[in-house]
Motif scaffolding. Structure first.
Motif, short mmCIF file in Angstrom:
data_model
loop_
_atom_site.label_atom_id
_atom_site.label_comp_id
_atom_site.label_asym_id
_atom_site.label_seq_id
_atom_site.Cartn_x
_atom_site.Cartn_y
_atom_site.Cartn_z
N LEU A 42 83.29 -82.83 -84.09
CA LEU A 42 83.44 -81.42 -83.73
C LEU A 42 84.88 -80.94 -83.88
CD1 LEU A 42 81.14 -81.25 -80.60
CD2 LEU A 42 80.77 -80.11 -82.78
N ILE A 43 85.82 -81.76 -83.44
CA ILE A 43 87.23 -81.40 -83.58
C ILE A 43 87.59 -81.28 -85.06
CG2 ILE A 43 89.60 -82.19 -83.23
CD1 ILE A 43 88.61 -83.52 -80.61
N GLY A 44 87.17 -82.26 -85.83
CA GLY A 44 87.48 -82.26 -87.27
C GLY A 44 86.91 -81.06 -87.99
N ARG A 45 85.67 -80.72 -87.70
CA ARG A 45 85.05 -79.56 -88.35
C ARG A 45 85.73 -78.26 -87.94
NH1 ARG A 45 78.67 -81.17 -87.91
NH2 ARG A 45 78.72 -82.71 -89.58
N SER A 46 86.06 -78.14 -86.67
CA SER A 46 86.74 -76.93 -86.20
C SER A 46 88.13 -76.81 -86.83
CB SER A 46 86.87 -76.95 -84.68
OG SER A 46 85.59 -76.98 -84.09
N LEU A 47 88.81 -77.92 -86.92
CA LEU A 47 90.13 -77.95 -87.55
C LEU A 47 90.04 -77.59 -89.03
CD1 LEU A 47 93.12 -78.68 -87.01
CD2 LEU A 47 92.53 -81.04 -87.48
N GLN A 48 89.06 -78.13 -89.71
CA GLN A 48 88.87 -77.85 -91.13
C GLN A 48 88.55 -76.38 -91.37
OE1 GLN A 48 85.60 -79.96 -92.91
NE2 GLN A 48 86.55 -79.91 -94.93
N LYS A 49 87.67 -75.81 -90.56
CA LYS A 49 87.34 -74.39 -90.70
C LYS A 49 88.56 -73.51 -90.50
CE LYS A 49 82.50 -74.61 -89.34
NZ LYS A 49 81.52 -74.23 -88.31
N ALA A 50 89.35 -73.83 -89.50
CA ALA A 50 90.57 -73.06 -89.22
C ALA A 50 91.56 -73.20 -90.36
CB ALA A 50 91.19 -73.52 -87.91
#
Length: 81
Positions: free
Chosen positions: A26-34
């Motif tokens: 979840l952290i990785g996906r949120s970071l990637q989207k940002a």
């Protein structure tokens, strides 16, 4: 504005609600989207969440790099020298 208290709260919630692999995903996906959206403030937010999730304090080199974002980060009173 990014409050370090908020990043710690999110990290604690991730620990409480998800198993380790799911939380990191979840952290990785949120970071990637940002990152791909060009939202540098959100990138810093999720990077701080990840750091706090993984164990808390940041090393001196990272703290030095964060000084660039200092106008956008509201630190907790205990973190201010």
């Amino acid at each position: 504005m990014i409050r370090t208290a908020d990043t710690k709260i999110v990290a604690r919630e991730l620990h409480a609600r998800y198993d380790h692999l799911r939380a990191i995903t979840l952290i990785g996906r949120s970071l990637q989207k940002a990152l791909f959206a060009g939202r540098s403030d959100e990138v810093v937010f999720w990077a701080l969440v990840h750091a706090h999730y993984r164990g808390g304090d940041l090393c001196a080199a990272i703290e030095e790099q964060l000084n660039f974002f200092a106008p956008f980060i509201i630190r907790e009173p205990s973190e201010v020298n």
